[in-house]
Motif scaffolding. Structure first.
Motif, PDB file in Angstrom:
ATOM      1  N   ASP A 170       0.825  -1.204   0.000  1.00 56.49           N
ATOM      2  CA  ASP A 170       0.000   0.000   0.000  1.00 56.49           C
ATOM      3  C   ASP A 170       0.861   1.257   0.000  1.00 56.49           C
ATOM      4  N   HIS A 171       1.397   1.588  -1.184  1.00 55.62           N
ATOM      5  CA  HIS A 171       2.218   2.791  -1.304  1.00 55.62           C
ATOM      6  C   HIS A 171       1.347   4.031  -1.435  1.00 55.62           C
ATOM      7  N   GLU A 172       0.152   3.906  -1.941  1.00 57.94           N
ATOM      8  CA  GLU A 172      -0.810   4.989  -2.065  1.00 57.94           C
ATOM      9  C   GLU A 172      -2.039   4.609  -1.250  1.00 57.94           C
ATOM     10  N   PRO A 173      -2.945   5.548  -0.975  1.00 50.91           N
ATOM     11  CA  PRO A 173      -4.176   5.138  -0.279  1.00 50.91           C
ATOM     12  C   PRO A 173      -4.831   3.982  -1.026  1.00 50.91           C
ATOM     13  N   PRO A 174      -5.048   2.872  -0.349  1.00 45.23           N
ATOM     14  CA  PRO A 174      -5.569   1.677  -1.022  1.00 45.23           C
ATOM     15  C   PRO A 174      -6.929   1.920  -1.663  1.00 45.23           C
TER      16      PRO A 174
END
Length: 219
Positions: A107-111
């Protein structure tokens, strides 16, 4: 600003969004100048869009000493000025949803899956006319994240520990936090062996902010 002052200032200007502004103010009081990542809809629901929730903001939180993502919705309550809705006891459904998630390594960005989960819940609320309150729960009929191996297969609703209820021109709005439930907790609730209050009390001993961890399993 009093109700009459608001009505006198804005009248029937439906583009004004006092509900949205009130949510922003609550989040700003908690997170200051932190700029959230925001997932919005291309076509607003009131203009015929498919997704009932106009937006979901995601903040980085370290409440309780454990880094997590804190999501908040815009759309279960009345966002845009509506003369007929001014002064009601509750603003539309009377709540907005929040969700606290321990992120995984992917989860590198908001999932996006969280946004999809919330929109699916919103469709149920908008289509059925039924709303959630503290202590309610729902089974997800499978993992809440379809592409992950997780024992979190249900959700219960509690008051968000950091976002108190607020008054808006359209009425009261509470912030209800979704909390992930394991299969054994769902089974206990179905069999009435435990209540959501009892489960929340048990979980809060380890984490008073009730952050959902997809890796959690067991009782």
């Amino acid at each position: 600003m009093t109700l009459e002052e608001y009505k006198a200032r804005y009248g029937g200007q439906n583009h004004v969004a006092p509900g949205w502004d009130a949510i922003d103010a609550s989040l700003r009081a908690l997170y200051g100048d932190q700029k959230p990542q925001h997932c919005g809809t291309i076509i607003k629901h009131f203009l015929g869009g498919r997704d009932p929730i106009d937006g979901i903001s995601t903040y980085q939180s370290d409440a309780g000493g454990a880094a997590h993502l804190h999501f908040c919705t815009y759309g279960f309550s009345a966002l845009y000025y509506d003369e007929e809705a001014v002064g009601q006891d509750f603003s539309r459904f009377g709540f907005e949803l929040t969700f606290r998630l321990k992120p995984s390594q992917e989860d590198h960005e908001p999932p996006i899956w969280v946004c999809n989960l919330i929109q699916n819940i919103a469709r149920y609320v908008f289509e059925s006319g039924k709303w959630f309150e503290e202590g309610h729960w729902i089974p997800a009929n499978g993992p809440i994240r379809a592409d992950a191996q997780t024992d979190i297969v249900g959700l219960m609703f509690v008051h968000d520990p950091q976002l108190p209820a607020m008054e808006t021109p359209h009425g009261r709005v509470e912030f209800l936090q979704m909390v992930g439930l394991t299969s054994s907790e769902v089974a206990d609730l179905m069999a009435k062996r435990r209540t959501t209050t009892e489960i929340a009390a048990t979980l809060s001993k380890a984490d008073p902010y009730l952050v959902t961890d997809l890796a959690r399993s067991g009782a």
